[in-house]
Design a protein around this motif. Structure first.
Motif, PDB file in Angstrom:
ATOM      1  N   VAL A   2       1.380  -2.369  -2.266  1.00 57.46           N
ATOM      2  CA  VAL A   2       2.331  -1.452  -2.888  1.00 57.46           C
ATOM      3  C   VAL A   2       1.598  -0.322  -3.616  1.00 57.46           C
ATOM      4  O   VAL A   2       1.998   0.844  -3.520  1.00 57.46           O
ATOM      5  CB  VAL A   2       3.288  -2.210  -3.836  1.00 57.46           C
ATOM      6  CG1 VAL A   2       4.143  -1.239  -4.634  1.00 57.46           C
ATOM      7  CG2 VAL A   2       4.169  -3.156  -3.048  1.00 57.46           C
ATOM      8  N   ASN A   3       0.519  -0.645  -4.308  1.00 52.47           N
ATOM      9  CA  ASN A   3      -0.238   0.406  -5.007  1.00 52.47           C
ATOM     10  C   ASN A   3      -0.845   1.403  -4.024  1.00 52.47           C
ATOM     11  O   ASN A   3      -0.905   2.604  -4.304  1.00 52.47           O
ATOM     12  CB  ASN A   3      -1.319  -0.200  -5.904  1.00 52.47           C
ATOM     13  CG  ASN A   3      -0.716  -0.843  -7.134  1.00 52.47           C
ATOM     14  OD1 ASN A   3       0.351  -0.444  -7.603  1.00 52.47           O
ATOM     15  ND2 ASN A   3      -1.381  -1.860  -7.655  1.00 52.47           N
ATOM     16  N   LYS A   6       1.928   3.684  -2.954  1.00 50.13           N
ATOM     17  CA  LYS A   6       2.205   4.680  -4.002  1.00 50.13           C
ATOM     18  C   LYS A   6       1.209   5.827  -3.917  1.00 50.13           C
ATOM     19  O   LYS A   6       1.572   6.994  -4.109  1.00 50.13           O
ATOM     20  CB  LYS A   6       2.166   4.027  -5.387  1.00 50.13           C
ATOM     21  CG  LYS A   6       3.374   3.165  -5.666  1.00 50.13           C
ATOM     22  CD  LYS A   6       3.296   2.557  -7.052  1.00 50.13           C
ATOM     23  CE  LYS A   6       4.519   1.695  -7.329  1.00 50.13           C
ATOM     24  NZ  LYS A   6       4.503   1.122  -8.681  1.00 50.13           N
ATOM     25  N   LYS A   7      -0.044   5.512  -3.630  1.00 44.76           N
ATOM     26  CA  LYS A   7      -1.069   6.535  -3.473  1.00 44.76           C
ATOM     27  C   LYS A   7      -0.765   7.428  -2.263  1.00 44.76           C
ATOM     28  O   LYS A   7      -0.933   8.653  -2.318  1.00 44.76           O
ATOM     29  CB  LYS A   7      -2.439   5.862  -3.320  1.00 44.76           C
ATOM     30  CG  LYS A   7      -3.607   6.786  -3.326  1.00 44.76           C
ATOM     31  CD  LYS A   7      -4.912   5.999  -3.285  1.00 44.76           C
ATOM     32  CE  LYS A   7      -6.104   6.930  -3.222  1.00 44.76           C
ATOM     33  NZ  LYS A   7      -7.364   6.197  -3.126  1.00 44.76           N
ATOM     34  N   LEU A   9       2.257   7.961  -0.985  1.00 43.03           N
ATOM     35  CA  LEU A   9       3.427   8.754  -1.368  1.00 43.03           C
ATOM     36  C   LEU A   9       3.021   9.945  -2.221  1.00 43.03           C
ATOM     37  O   LEU A   9       3.478  11.070  -1.999  1.00 43.03           O
ATOM     38  CB  LEU A   9       4.439   7.866  -2.109  1.00 43.03           C
ATOM     39  CG  LEU A   9       5.660   8.565  -2.704  1.00 43.03           C
ATOM     40  CD1 LEU A   9       6.463   9.295  -1.642  1.00 43.03           C
ATOM     41  CD2 LEU A   9       6.527   7.547  -3.442  1.00 43.03           C
ATOM     42  N   GLN A  10       2.127   9.726  -3.165  1.00 43.27           N
ATOM     43  CA  GLN A  10       1.647  10.813  -4.018  1.00 43.27           C
ATOM     44  C   GLN A  10       0.942  11.886  -3.196  1.00 43.27           C
ATOM     45  O   GLN A  10       1.132  13.083  -3.410  1.00 43.27           O
ATOM     46  CB  GLN A  10       0.708  10.264  -5.095  1.00 43.27           C
ATOM     47  CG  GLN A  10       0.195  11.323  -6.036  1.00 43.27           C
ATOM     48  CD  GLN A  10      -0.729  10.752  -7.106  1.00 43.27           C
ATOM     49  OE1 GLN A  10      -1.036   9.555  -7.115  1.00 43.27           O
ATOM     50  NE2 GLN A  10      -1.177  11.601  -8.000  1.00 43.27           N
ATOM     51  N   ASP A  96       7.127   6.411 -11.418  1.00 42.08           N
ATOM     52  CA  ASP A  96       6.242   5.306 -11.079  1.00 42.08           C
ATOM     53  C   ASP A  96       6.952   3.976 -10.861  1.00 42.08           C
ATOM     54  O   ASP A  96       6.319   2.979 -10.532  1.00 42.08           O
ATOM     55  CB  ASP A  96       5.192   5.125 -12.181  1.00 42.08           C
ATOM     56  CG  ASP A  96       4.208   6.275 -12.211  1.00 42.08           C
ATOM     57  OD1 ASP A  96       4.006   6.907 -11.164  1.00 42.08           O
ATOM     58  OD2 ASP A  96       3.657   6.544 -13.295  1.00 42.08           O
ATOM     59  N   ASP A  98       9.579   1.164  -9.119  1.00 44.70           N
ATOM     60  CA  ASP A  98       9.973   0.789  -7.761  1.00 44.70           C
ATOM     61  C   ASP A  98      10.921  -0.399  -7.860  1.00 44.70           C
ATOM     62  O   ASP A  98      11.070  -0.996  -8.911  1.00 44.70           O
ATOM     63  CB  ASP A  98       8.754   0.465  -6.886  1.00 44.70           C
ATOM     64  CG  ASP A  98       7.902  -0.658  -7.437  1.00 44.70           C
ATOM     65  OD1 ASP A  98       8.325  -1.827  -7.320  1.00 44.70           O
ATOM     66  OD2 ASP A  98       6.817  -0.383  -7.979  1.00 44.70           O
ATOM     67  N   TYR A 115      10.312  -3.034  -0.636  1.00 41.74           N
ATOM     68  CA  TYR A 115       9.851  -2.288  -1.796  1.00 41.74           C
ATOM     69  C   TYR A 115      10.345  -0.858  -1.614  1.00 41.74           C
ATOM     70  O   TYR A 115       9.990  -0.201  -0.633  1.00 41.74           O
ATOM     71  CB  TYR A 115       8.326  -2.290  -1.904  1.00 41.74           C
ATOM     72  CG  TYR A 115       7.760  -3.640  -2.247  1.00 41.74           C
ATOM     73  CD1 TYR A 115       7.632  -4.032  -3.579  1.00 41.74           C
ATOM     74  CD2 TYR A 115       7.360  -4.518  -1.255  1.00 41.74           C
ATOM     75  CE1 TYR A 115       7.120  -5.284  -3.903  1.00 41.74           C
ATOM     76  CE2 TYR A 115       6.853  -5.767  -1.569  1.00 41.74           C
ATOM     77  CZ  TYR A 115       6.733  -6.140  -2.891  1.00 41.74           C
ATOM     78  OH  TYR A 115       6.235  -7.381  -3.208  1.00 41.74           O
ATOM     79  N   LEU A 117      10.018   2.612  -3.103  1.00 44.75           N
ATOM     80  CA  LEU A 117       9.150   3.348  -4.022  1.00 44.75           C
ATOM     81  C   LEU A 117       9.767   4.673  -4.445  1.00 44.75           C
ATOM     82  O   LEU A 117       9.427   5.203  -5.505  1.00 44.75           O
ATOM     83  CB  LEU A 117       7.788   3.603  -3.373  1.00 44.75           C
ATOM     84  CG  LEU A 117       7.053   2.354  -2.877  1.00 44.75           C
ATOM     85  CD1 LEU A 117       5.714   2.728  -2.289  1.00 44.75           C
ATOM     86  CD2 LEU A 117       6.880   1.335  -3.984  1.00 44.75           C
ATOM     87  N   ARG A 118      10.643   5.204  -3.617  1.00 44.90           N
ATOM     88  CA  ARG A 118      11.335   6.450  -3.961  1.00 44.90           C
ATOM     89  C   ARG A 118      12.689   6.425  -3.274  1.00 44.90           C
ATOM     90  O   ARG A 118      12.797   6.095  -2.097  1.00 44.90           O
ATOM     91  CB  ARG A 118      10.527   7.642  -3.488  1.00 44.90           C
ATOM     92  CG  ARG A 118      11.179   9.009  -3.568  1.00 44.90           C
ATOM     93  CD  ARG A 118      11.005   9.725  -4.891  1.00 44.90           C
ATOM     94  NE  ARG A 118       9.668   9.779  -5.419  1.00 44.90           N
ATOM     95  CZ  ARG A 118       8.710  10.637  -5.059  1.00 44.90           C
ATOM     96  NH1 ARG A 118       8.933  11.532  -4.142  1.00 44.90           N
ATOM     97  NH2 ARG A 118       7.527  10.587  -5.630  1.00 44.90           N
TER      98      ARG A 118
END
Length: 126
Positions: A2-3, A6-7, A9-10, A96, A98, A115, A117-118
């Motif tokens: 998941v982390n 997120k990276k 997605l960023q 940040d 989720d 999950y 995330l957005r």
């Protein structure tokens, strides 16, 4: 994982533009495989293949071979498609945070795990 997502997605937000929906789900008969659900206002028919390749490259760069092998599909959707409107109506996720889901239904599909995330409704343009 998941982390790492997120990276990714960023990176997409920074390099391509803001993403409205970014979620990874294990659905229906694909109990052990993930499906990425992706939507962005800048995603158009003419750039969908390039966007698909871009996301695929980010996945290859950030994820291990085992993690890559656990992903079955990358689904890129326009903001008006039913699954996207359903997700943005059900969840409002920015920043940040989720949402982690287990054993639920979404759009008639059995979701074993997810999950989100957005999940942000596309803002109407003036």
């Amino acid at each position: 994982m998941v982390n790492k997502l997120k990276k990714i997605l960023q990176a997409i937000d920074e390099n391509k533009g803001l993403v409205n929906v970014f979620a990874i789900l294990k659905m229906d008969d694909l109990i052990d495989k993930w499906t990425l659900v992706f939507s962005a206002s800048w995603l158009k028919e003419e750039n969908s293949f390039a966007t698909f390749q871009y996301i695929q490259e980010l996945f290859k760069k950030e994820l291990t071979q085992e993690e890559l092998g656990s992903i079955a599909r990358l689904g890129l959707f326009k903001s008006n498609e039913h699954i996207i409107t359903l997700m943005t109506s059900a969840f409002s996720i920015t920043g940040d945070s989720d949402v982690h889901l287990e054993n639920t239904k979404l759009n008639g599909f059995k979701v074993h795990e997810a999950y989100v995330l957005r999940s942000k409704k596309e803002e109407a343009s003036l």
